[in-house]
Design an enzyme around this catalytic site. Sequence first.
Site, PDB file in Angstrom:
ATOM      1  N   LYS A   1       7.870  -5.463  15.101  1.00 50.34           N
ATOM      2  CA  LYS A   1       8.027  -3.966  14.382  1.00 50.34           C
ATOM      3  C   LYS A   1       8.878  -3.466  15.487  1.00 50.34           C
ATOM      4  O   LYS A   1       9.920  -2.465  15.087  1.00 50.34           O
ATOM      5  CB  LYS A   1       6.798  -3.347  14.360  1.00 50.34           C
ATOM      6  CG  LYS A   1       5.857  -3.899  13.221  1.00 50.34           C
ATOM      7  CD  LYS A   1       6.463  -3.798  11.613  1.00 50.34           C
ATOM      8  CE  LYS A   1       6.604  -2.492  11.223  1.00 50.34           C
ATOM      9  NZ  LYS A   1       7.335  -2.365   9.887  1.00 50.34           N
TER      10      LYS A   1
ATOM     11  N   GLN B   1       0.676  -1.223  -0.014  1.00 49.08           N
ATOM     12  CA  GLN B   1       0.092   0.034  -0.001  1.00 49.08           C
ATOM     13  C   GLN B   1       0.998   1.140   0.052  1.00 49.08           C
ATOM     14  O   GLN B   1       0.835   2.327  -0.672  1.00 49.08           O
ATOM     15  CB  GLN B   1      -1.098   0.023   1.019  1.00 49.08           C
ATOM     16  CG  GLN B   1      -1.764  -1.031   1.460  1.00 49.08           C
ATOM     17  CD  GLN B   1      -2.784  -0.748   2.692  1.00 49.08           C
ATOM     18  OE1 GLN B   1      -3.864   0.314   2.442  1.00 49.08           O
ATOM     19  NE2 GLN B   1      -2.517  -1.342   3.957  1.00 49.08           N
ATOM     20  N   VAL B   2       1.750   1.288   0.787  1.00 49.96           N
ATOM     21  CA  VAL B   2       2.520   2.540   0.989  1.00 49.96           C
ATOM     22  C   VAL B   2       3.545   2.508   0.048  1.00 49.96           C
ATOM     23  O   VAL B   2       3.862   3.464  -0.732  1.00 49.96           O
ATOM     24  CB  VAL B   2       3.290   2.738   2.241  1.00 49.96           C
ATOM     25  CG1 VAL B   2       4.486   3.911   2.490  1.00 49.96           C
ATOM     26  CG2 VAL B   2       2.194   2.776   3.420  1.00 49.96           C
TER      27      VAL B   2
ATOM     28  N   ASP C   1      14.208 -11.122  -0.961  1.00 47.43           N
ATOM     29  CA  ASP C   1      13.306 -11.709   0.039  1.00 47.43           C
ATOM     30  C   ASP C   1      13.767 -11.333   1.351  1.00 47.43           C
ATOM     31  O   ASP C   1      14.994 -11.779   1.842  1.00 47.43           O
ATOM     32  CB  ASP C   1      13.416 -13.258  -0.246  1.00 47.43           C
ATOM     33  CG  ASP C   1      12.361 -14.073   0.511  1.00 47.43           C
ATOM     34  OD1 ASP C   1      11.944 -13.202   1.864  1.00 47.43           O
ATOM     35  OD2 ASP C   1      12.203 -15.245   0.617  1.00 47.43           O
TER      36      ASP C   1
ATOM     37  N   TYR D   1       3.175  -9.238  16.081  1.00 49.03           N
ATOM     38  CA  TYR D   1       3.633  -7.937  15.029  1.00 49.03           C
ATOM     39  C   TYR D   1       3.963  -6.960  15.706  1.00 49.03           C
ATOM     40  O   TYR D   1       4.980  -6.505  15.320  1.00 49.03           O
ATOM     41  CB  TYR D   1       1.983  -7.835  14.275  1.00 49.03           C
ATOM     42  CG  TYR D   1       2.267  -6.437  13.328  1.00 49.03           C
ATOM     43  CD1 TYR D   1       2.832  -6.667  12.386  1.00 49.03           C
ATOM     44  CD2 TYR D   1       1.604  -5.265  13.839  1.00 49.03           C
ATOM     45  CE1 TYR D   1       3.033  -5.430  11.440  1.00 49.03           C
ATOM     46  CE2 TYR D   1       1.706  -4.232  13.099  1.00 49.03           C
ATOM     47  CZ  TYR D   1       2.230  -4.393  11.863  1.00 49.03           C
ATOM     48  OH  TYR D   1       2.513  -3.230  10.985  1.00 49.03           O
TER      49      TYR D   1
ATOM     50  N   THR E   1       4.956   1.082  13.418  1.00 48.41           N
ATOM     51  CA  THR E   1       3.459   0.942  13.812  1.00 48.41           C
ATOM     52  C   THR E   1       3.043   1.565  15.317  1.00 48.41           C
ATOM     53  O   THR E   1       3.900   1.693  16.061  1.00 48.41           O
ATOM     54  CB  THR E   1       3.131  -0.576  13.889  1.00 48.41           C
ATOM     55  OG1 THR E   1       1.716  -0.606  14.166  1.00 48.41           O
ATOM     56  CG2 THR E   1       3.830  -1.325  14.595  1.00 48.41           C
ATOM     57  N   ASP E   2       1.685   2.126  15.172  1.00 49.30           N
ATOM     58  CA  ASP E   2       1.031   2.598  16.598  1.00 49.30           C
ATOM     59  C   ASP E   2       1.052   1.186  17.554  1.00 49.30           C
ATOM     60  O   ASP E   2       0.861   1.206  18.509  1.00 49.30           O
ATOM     61  CB  ASP E   2      -0.324   2.837  16.517  1.00 49.30           C
ATOM     62  CG  ASP E   2      -0.985   2.242  15.450  1.00 49.30           C
ATOM     63  OD1 ASP E   2      -0.842   1.353  14.742  1.00 49.30           O
ATOM     64  OD2 ASP E   2      -2.407   2.286  15.805  1.00 49.30           O
TER      65      ASP E   2
ATOM     66  N   ALA F   1       6.898  -5.064   4.732  1.00 46.53           N
ATOM     67  CA  ALA F   1       6.754  -5.621   6.164  1.00 46.53           C
ATOM     68  C   ALA F   1       5.763  -6.763   6.187  1.00 46.53           C
ATOM     69  O   ALA F   1       5.110  -7.008   5.211  1.00 46.53           O
ATOM     70  CB  ALA F   1       6.138  -4.679   7.165  1.00 46.53           C
TER      71      ALA F   1
ATOM     72  N   TRP G   1      -3.295   2.408  11.224  1.00 49.21           N
ATOM     73  CA  TRP G   1      -4.576   2.050  10.510  1.00 49.21           C
ATOM     74  C   TRP G   1      -4.392   2.646   8.963  1.00 49.21           C
ATOM     75  O   TRP G   1      -5.317   3.280   8.376  1.00 49.21           O
ATOM     76  CB  TRP G   1      -5.662   2.768  10.879  1.00 49.21           C
ATOM     77  CG  TRP G   1      -5.955   2.426  12.483  1.00 49.21           C
ATOM     78  CD1 TRP G   1      -5.158   2.044  13.552  1.00 49.21           C
ATOM     79  CD2 TRP G   1      -7.110   2.648  13.270  1.00 49.21           C
ATOM     80  NE1 TRP G   1      -5.945   1.724  14.628  1.00 49.21           N
ATOM     81  CE2 TRP G   1      -7.079   2.196  14.485  1.00 49.21           C
ATOM     82  CE3 TRP G   1      -8.436   3.122  13.061  1.00 49.21           C
ATOM     83  CZ2 TRP G   1      -8.112   2.168  15.562  1.00 49.21           C
ATOM     84  CZ3 TRP G   1      -9.537   3.081  13.840  1.00 49.21           C
ATOM     85  CH2 TRP G   1      -9.431   2.746  15.089  1.00 49.21           C
TER      86      TRP G   1
HETATM   87  N1  LIG Z   1      -1.378  -1.637   7.051  1.00 47.84           N
HETATM   88  C1  LIG Z   1      -1.257  -1.097   8.386  1.00 47.84           C
HETATM   89  O1  LIG Z   1      -2.465  -0.755   8.790  1.00 47.84           O
HETATM   90  C2  LIG Z   1      -0.051  -0.299   9.129  1.00 47.84           C
HETATM   91  C3  LIG Z   1      -0.365   0.080  10.253  1.00 47.84           C
HETATM   92  C4  LIG Z   1       0.806   0.651  10.925  1.00 47.84           C
HETATM   93  C5  LIG Z   1       1.949   0.587  10.233  1.00 47.84           C
HETATM   94  N2  LIG Z   1       2.187  -0.120   9.002  1.00 47.84           N
HETATM   95  C6  LIG Z   1       3.617  -0.120   8.535  1.00 47.84           C
HETATM   96  O2  LIG Z   1       3.542   0.599   7.355  1.00 47.84           O
HETATM   97  C7  LIG Z   1       4.297  -0.107   6.492  1.00 47.84           C
HETATM   98  C8  LIG Z   1       3.871  -0.306   5.024  1.00 47.84           C
HETATM   99  O3  LIG Z   1       2.548  -1.146   5.293  1.00 47.84           O
HETATM  100  P1  LIG Z   1       1.671  -1.606   4.175  1.00 47.84           P
HETATM  101  O4  LIG Z   1       0.384  -1.674   4.672  1.00 47.84           O
HETATM  102  O5  LIG Z   1       2.055  -0.784   2.900  1.00 47.84           O
HETATM  103  O6  LIG Z   1       2.039  -2.941   3.800  1.00 47.84           O
HETATM  104  P2  LIG Z   1       1.502  -4.106   2.764  1.00 47.84           P
HETATM  105  O7  LIG Z   1       0.478  -3.408   1.940  1.00 47.84           O
HETATM  106  O8  LIG Z   1       1.093  -5.265   3.636  1.00 47.84           O
HETATM  107  O9  LIG Z   1       2.810  -4.719   1.906  1.00 47.84           O
HETATM  108  C9  LIG Z   1       3.859  -5.224   2.515  1.00 47.84           C
HETATM  109  C10 LIG Z   1       4.748  -5.358   1.547  1.00 47.84           C
HETATM  110  O10 LIG Z   1       5.848  -6.233   1.976  1.00 47.84           O
HETATM  111  C11 LIG Z   1       6.413  -6.956   0.959  1.00 47.84           C
HETATM  112  N3  LIG Z   1       6.798  -7.996   1.925  1.00 47.84           N
HETATM  113  C12 LIG Z   1       6.357  -9.025   2.708  1.00 47.84           C
HETATM  114  N4  LIG Z   1       6.981  -9.907   2.924  1.00 47.84           N
HETATM  115  C13 LIG Z   1       8.319  -9.780   2.132  1.00 47.84           C
HETATM  116  C14 LIG Z   1       9.567 -10.597   1.983  1.00 47.84           C
HETATM  117  N5  LIG Z   1       9.554 -11.676   2.662  1.00 47.84           N
HETATM  118  N6  LIG Z   1      10.276 -10.085   1.076  1.00 47.84           N
HETATM  119  C15 LIG Z   1      10.077  -8.942   0.378  1.00 47.84           C
HETATM  120  N7  LIG Z   1       9.089  -8.389   0.480  1.00 47.84           N
HETATM  121  C16 LIG Z   1       8.140  -8.528   1.299  1.00 47.84           C
HETATM  122  C17 LIG Z   1       5.156  -7.359   0.160  1.00 47.84           C
HETATM  123  O11 LIG Z   1       5.652  -7.759  -1.154  1.00 47.84           O
HETATM  124  P3  LIG Z   1       4.801  -8.962  -2.027  1.00 47.84           P
HETATM  125  O12 LIG Z   1       4.013  -8.366  -2.795  1.00 47.84           O
HETATM  126  O13 LIG Z   1       5.701  -9.770  -2.370  1.00 47.84           O
HETATM  127  O14 LIG Z   1       4.002  -9.560  -0.722  1.00 47.84           O
HETATM  128  C18 LIG Z   1       4.572  -5.869   0.058  1.00 47.84           C
HETATM  129  O15 LIG Z   1       5.164  -5.208  -1.033  1.00 47.84           O
HETATM  130  C19 LIG Z   1       4.939  -1.331   7.024  1.00 47.84           C
HETATM  131  O16 LIG Z   1       6.251  -0.983   7.700  1.00 47.84           O
HETATM  132  C20 LIG Z   1       3.908  -1.606   7.968  1.00 47.84           C
HETATM  133  O17 LIG Z   1       4.344  -2.392   9.176  1.00 47.84           O
HETATM  134  C21 LIG Z   1       1.047  -0.707   8.599  1.00 47.84           C
END
Ligand SMILES: NC(=O)c1ccc[n+]([C@@H]2O[C@H](COP(=O)([O-])OP(=O)(O)OC[C@H]3O[C@@H](n4cnc5c(N)ncnc54)[C@H](OP(=O)(O)O)[C@@H]3O)[C@@H](O)[C@H]2O)c1
Length: 294
Positions: free
Chosen positions: A134, A14-15, A41, A130, A106-107, A65, A155
């Site tokens: 983090k 997403q980000v 990976d 999780y 993350t929060d 992540a 979120w």
């Molecule tokens: N989502 C939330 O609500 C939330 C809330 C607070 C903080 N955050 C933080 O914000 C950041 C961005 O989150 P997001 O929601 O954008 O994440 P996301 O949409 O779940 O995307 C995760 C990304 O990580 C990649 N990934 C996962 N495992 C991997 C691996 N083993 N090797 C290489 N790439 C891998 C995925 O690639 P593939 O396409 O190959 O799976 C995907 O590009 C993260 O640090 C997350 O912890 C997110």
Amino acid sequence: MTPTRILLIGATGQVGWELQRCVQALGTVIPAGRQQSHRVDLTDPDSVRTLVQATQPTIILNAAAYTAVDKAETEAELAYAVNAQAPGILAEEAQRLGALLVHYSTDYVFNGQQCHPYTEDVPTQPLGVYGSSKLAGEQAIQAVGGQYLIFRTAWVYGRRGHNFLLTMQRLARERDELRIVNDQVGAPTWSRVIAEVTAMILAQLYSPFSRLEMPEMSGIYHLTCAGETTWYHFASAILAQGERQPRLVPITTKDYPTPAQRPAYSVLSCAKLQETFGVNLPSWDQALALCLAN
Ligand SMILES: NC(=O)c1ccc[n+]([C@@H]2O[C@H](COP(=O)([O-])OP(=O)(O)OC[C@H]3O[C@@H](n4cnc5c(N)ncnc54)[C@H](OP(=O)(O)O)[C@@H]3O)[C@@H](O)[C@H]2O)c1
């Protein structure tokens, strides 16, 4: 001056997806991931080191992540490999190159017992795997030091990927009634806002007129949309703009047990980010309206 080379890990997330567009103007973007031509990976330390050494970035953006909060309870090893070990390796490789590492957290590093916004210096106490993984990632980066920015966000939603907004829109098409948790408080944050703010901050840091110096600015910063709400009110705001409006029923966390415990209150104060970089974040409902109109 050496041209800026931006290694973007997690470009399909997403980000990461939004970052890919937002940072284009700042330099050459090298998208990397499990399905990109620059393959990495994060569970494989050698693949992480090889990627950084082969691409020689000036900036590493780690938007990748392990984000499956409930699944992490039974996949702790995997969550720690991606969220804790890999960021530490990225920090080491960044330091070797004199590059800046931008990482997201993350929060869910907080226990949620506070009832006013968390500042960066409040002691952490994650409630699940999780959040713990983090937090370990933050600590691994801090232990290496060098030039790093850790943005804690919350979120996250957007028009692609797995998120609450898309789940609510799908369920609204499928069901007549939705029961949504109304006793967890947070700040829904559009992935594009995170990416745009990241790009604005990088533009400031890399401006020849910048008064901001690295590594002095290295640290943790909270980065979320402003305001606060519950999942129930967030769902109401999403569905108010939809074509089909099922009945929404507010429920408590106890009514909806999940494998991972979540903080009851995880609103983050973004005052440090605003004071340091002069960025103002939109309120969560303004950002949602823009996202839905997009
Ligand atoms: N989502 C939330 O609500 C939330 C809330 C607070 C903080 N955050 C933080 O914000 C950041 C961005 O989150 P997001 O929601 O954008 O994440 P996301 O949409 O779940 O995307 C995760 C990304 O990580 C990649 N990934 C996962 N495992 C991997 C691996 N083993 N090797 C290489 N790439 C891998 C995925 O690639 P593939 O396409 O190959 O799976 C995907 O590009 C993260 O640090 C997350 O912890 C997110």
